[in-house]
Scaffold this active site. Structure first.
Site, PDB file in Angstrom:
ATOM      1  N   SER A  24       0.793  -1.237   0.000  1.00 40.39           N
ATOM      2  CA  SER A  24       0.000   0.000   0.000  1.00 40.39           C
ATOM      3  C   SER A  24       0.823   1.284   0.000  1.00 40.39           C
ATOM      4  O   SER A  24       0.430   2.250  -0.673  1.00 40.39           O
ATOM      5  CB  SER A  24      -0.968  -0.006   1.186  1.00 40.39           C
ATOM      6  N   THR A  69      -4.692  -3.449   8.541  1.00 37.49           N
ATOM      7  CA  THR A  69      -4.607  -4.790   7.965  1.00 37.49           C
ATOM      8  C   THR A  69      -4.430  -5.824   9.068  1.00 37.49           C
ATOM      9  O   THR A  69      -4.531  -5.505  10.257  1.00 37.49           O
ATOM     10  CB  THR A  69      -3.519  -4.838   6.857  1.00 37.49           C
ATOM     11  N   LYS A  73      -8.116  -5.772  11.768  1.00 30.81           N
ATOM     12  CA  LYS A  73      -9.322  -5.301  11.070  1.00 30.81           C
ATOM     13  C   LYS A  73     -10.595  -5.353  11.917  1.00 30.81           C
ATOM     14  O   LYS A  73     -11.512  -4.570  11.710  1.00 30.81           O
ATOM     15  CB  LYS A  73      -9.533  -6.102   9.774  1.00 30.81           C
ATOM     16  N   ASP A 109     -12.605  -3.123   1.170  1.00 34.41           N
ATOM     17  CA  ASP A 109     -12.402  -4.438   0.529  1.00 34.41           C
ATOM     18  C   ASP A 109     -13.674  -4.840  -0.227  1.00 34.41           C
ATOM     19  O   ASP A 109     -13.613  -5.429  -1.310  1.00 34.41           O
ATOM     20  CB  ASP A 109     -12.098  -5.519   1.571  1.00 34.41           C
ATOM     21  N   GLY A 133     -14.418 -20.699   1.254  1.00 36.97           N
ATOM     22  CA  GLY A 133     -13.859 -20.044   2.440  1.00 36.97           C
ATOM     23  C   GLY A 133     -14.926 -19.327   3.238  1.00 36.97           C
ATOM     24  O   GLY A 133     -15.964 -18.929   2.682  1.00 36.97           O
ATOM     25  N   GLY A 135     -13.820 -17.038   6.019  1.00 36.79           N
ATOM     26  CA  GLY A 135     -13.081 -16.120   6.891  1.00 36.79           C
ATOM     27  C   GLY A 135     -13.461 -14.675   6.604  1.00 36.79           C
ATOM     28  O   GLY A 135     -14.543 -14.389   6.072  1.00 36.79           O
ATOM     29  N   GLY A 136     -12.565 -13.762   6.931  1.00 37.45           N
ATOM     30  CA  GLY A 136     -12.826 -12.333   6.788  1.00 37.45           C
ATOM     31  C   GLY A 136     -13.085 -11.926   5.344  1.00 37.45           C
ATOM     32  O   GLY A 136     -14.001 -11.139   5.061  1.00 37.45           O
ATOM     33  N   TYR A 226      -3.225 -12.747  -4.946  1.00 37.05           N
ATOM     34  CA  TYR A 226      -2.530 -12.042  -6.039  1.00 37.05           C
ATOM     35  C   TYR A 226      -1.055 -12.427  -6.118  1.00 37.05           C
ATOM     36  O   TYR A 226      -0.361 -12.072  -7.056  1.00 37.05           O
ATOM     37  CB  TYR A 226      -2.689 -10.523  -5.920  1.00 37.05           C
ATOM     38  N   GLY A 247      -6.473 -11.535  -7.465  1.00 29.37           N
ATOM     39  CA  GLY A 247      -6.840 -10.546  -6.441  1.00 29.37           C
ATOM     40  C   GLY A 247      -6.164  -9.194  -6.592  1.00 29.37           C
ATOM     41  O   GLY A 247      -6.408  -8.293  -5.784  1.00 29.37           O
TER      42      GLY A 247
HETATM   43  P1  ATR Z   1      -9.166 -14.188   5.379  1.00 26.66           P
HETATM   44  O1  ATR Z   1      -9.381 -13.023   6.297  1.00 26.66           O
HETATM   45  O2  ATR Z   1      -8.137 -13.927   4.315  1.00 26.66           O
HETATM   46  O3  ATR Z   1     -10.432 -14.712   4.822  1.00 26.66           O
HETATM   47  P2  ATR Z   1      -9.101 -16.223   7.397  1.00 26.66           P
HETATM   48  O4  ATR Z   1     -10.162 -15.468   8.122  1.00 26.66           O
HETATM   49  O5  ATR Z   1      -7.956 -16.744   8.179  1.00 26.66           O
HETATM   50  O6  ATR Z   1      -8.467 -15.332   6.262  1.00 26.66           O
HETATM   51  O7  ATR Z   1      -9.786 -17.412   6.579  1.00 26.66           O
HETATM   52  C1  ATR Z   1      -9.052 -18.335   5.849  1.00 26.66           C
HETATM   53  C2  ATR Z   1      -9.990 -19.263   5.086  1.00 26.66           C
HETATM   54  O8  ATR Z   1      -9.194 -20.183   4.335  1.00 26.66           O
HETATM   55  C3  ATR Z   1     -10.871 -20.108   5.982  1.00 26.66           C
HETATM   56  O9  ATR Z   1     -12.105 -20.285   5.337  1.00 26.66           O
HETATM   57  C4  ATR Z   1     -10.100 -21.432   6.061  1.00 26.66           C
HETATM   58  O10 ATR Z   1     -10.896 -22.557   6.346  1.00 26.66           O
HETATM   59  P3  ATR Z   1     -11.222 -22.983   7.882  1.00 26.66           P
HETATM   60  O11 ATR Z   1     -12.311 -22.089   8.328  1.00 26.66           O
HETATM   61  O12 ATR Z   1     -11.646 -24.407   7.789  1.00 26.66           O
HETATM   62  O13 ATR Z   1      -9.946 -22.801   8.655  1.00 26.66           O
HETATM   63  C5  ATR Z   1      -9.577 -21.519   4.650  1.00 26.66           C
HETATM   64  N1  ATR Z   1      -8.412 -22.413   4.537  1.00 26.66           N
HETATM   65  C6  ATR Z   1      -7.149 -22.156   4.908  1.00 26.66           C
HETATM   66  N2  ATR Z   1      -6.345 -23.219   4.631  1.00 26.66           N
HETATM   67  C7  ATR Z   1      -7.133 -24.172   4.057  1.00 26.66           C
HETATM   68  C8  ATR Z   1      -6.905 -25.505   3.537  1.00 26.66           C
HETATM   69  N3  ATR Z   1      -5.702 -26.041   3.540  1.00 26.66           N
HETATM   70  N4  ATR Z   1      -7.954 -26.160   3.010  1.00 26.66           N
HETATM   71  C9  ATR Z   1      -9.181 -25.596   2.979  1.00 26.66           C
HETATM   72  N5  ATR Z   1      -9.462 -24.362   3.439  1.00 26.66           N
HETATM   73  C10 ATR Z   1      -8.461 -23.645   3.985  1.00 26.66           C
END
Ligand code: ATR
Length: 281
Positions: A24, A69, A73, A109, A133, A135-136, A226, A247
């Site tokens: 950034s 970041t 967040k 985002d 996924g 997550g965030g 990315y 990304g």
């Molecule tokens: P972000 O903020 O970038 O979304 P995060 O909140 O840590 O990061 O989320 C990471 C995501 O990647 C989650 O959905 C995670 O799955 P889990 O909830 O089961 O942990 C997924 N993830 C990470 N490594 C993975 C893997 N090897 N196989 C499948 N999903 C994975």
């Protein structure tokens, strides 16, 4: 450089831990230079236990605005004076402006991702989307796509309970979008108008959660990773002639949206993109 630093200079920055790898500063400083805004954007390494003190410092030093970041967040929210409705829904803030001493947070985002869809000429309205996924980043995509009227969103996550919690939470906020947690075996890619990977799978090892060759009629694929620029998922999409995007543009446009939130000016997108491409290649 030195002659350009005087008492008028505005200070912006990014808070993270770690912060070494952030792209950034290059992108935002190039934008300030291009638009003749007398400002500088700096990286700040903030240990999670110091986030509240960092915010006190920002107020005391009258820093004009900043990005947030990993890992701040979500935790930053309680120290802000106000957050935008979309940041509230996502539960995360990545951009804050100091408005006469009031710290106002938002989440660029979400709009960064939505703006990046233009490159695929993809309008989410009435579309069916699969998100890998929970997550965030998944929350940001869910909010943006639902705001834009997606008809159906399937969330698929290794830990299924997390996807189920998102289903419950987001279905209440966006009753018009059918939001469902599904297992990866149930994802029928040909049913979807867009498949988006928000997991880190493909970042550290050359892996992909889905084999695109197993179904016909695939329409659009996004990987929000990315670096590397072409993950296994995207290379497969390319080989199958499926429109695809990484990304980089989400990163670029979240930066453009942040610049616009701070300055109320159009971001110099081309200059910012040039800087990002230089850093990544
Ligand atoms: P972000 O903020 O970038 O979304 P995060 O909140 O840590 O990061 O989320 C990471 C995501 O990647 C989650 O959905 C995670 O799955 P889990 O909830 O089961 O942990 C997924 N993830 C990470 N490594 C993975 C893997 N090897 N196989 C499948 N999903 C994975």
């Amino acid at each position: 450089m030195i002659e350009k630093i005087n008492g008028n200079k505005k200070i912006y920055g990014i808070l993270g831990y770690p912060i070494k790898h952030t792209l950034s500063p290059k992108m935002q400083n190039a934008a300030f230079l291009e638009t003749n805004i007398d400002a500088i954007y700096l990286p700040f390494l903030v240990n999670p236990e110091n986030i509240s003190k960092a915010l006190d410092g920002i107020r005391s030093l009258n820093i004009s605005g900043f990005n947030v970041t990993i890992p701040h967040k979500t935790t930053v929210i309680e120290f802000l004076d106000e957050i935008s409705p979309i940041a509230k829904i996502v539960g995360a803030v990545n951009t804050v402006k100091n408005f006469n001493g009031r710290l106002i947070g938002t989440n660029t985002d979400v709009w960064g991702f939505i703006r990046s869809l233009e490159l695929l000429k993809f309008n989410p309205f009435n579309k069916k989307i699969g998100i890998l996924g929970a997550g965030g980043s998944s929350r940001a995509l869910l909010a943006g796509l639902s705001e834009k009227g997606a008809s159906e969103i399937l969330i698929c996550n290794r830990t299924k309970e997390k996807a189920e919690r998102l289903e419950i939470e987001f279905s209440k906020i966006y009753p018009k979008t059918k939001i469902k947690a599904v297992s990866i075996e149930k994802i029928e890619v040909s049913y979807l108008d867009l498949l988006a990977n928000t997991t880190s799978v493909g970042m550290h090892r050359d892996e992909s959660l889905i084999d695109l060759s197993l179904s016909n009629n695939k329409k659009n694929v996004i990987d929000i990773i990315y670096n590397p620029p072409r993950t296994k998922l995207l290379r497969q999409a390319e080989n199958l002639n499926i429109p695809n995007l990484n990304g980089l543009y989400m990163l670029l446009y979240q930066g453009c949206e942040a610049f616009e939130f701070w300055t109320n000016l159009d971001a110099p997108e081309h200059i910012m993109k040039k800087q990002l491409l230089k850093l990544i290649n």
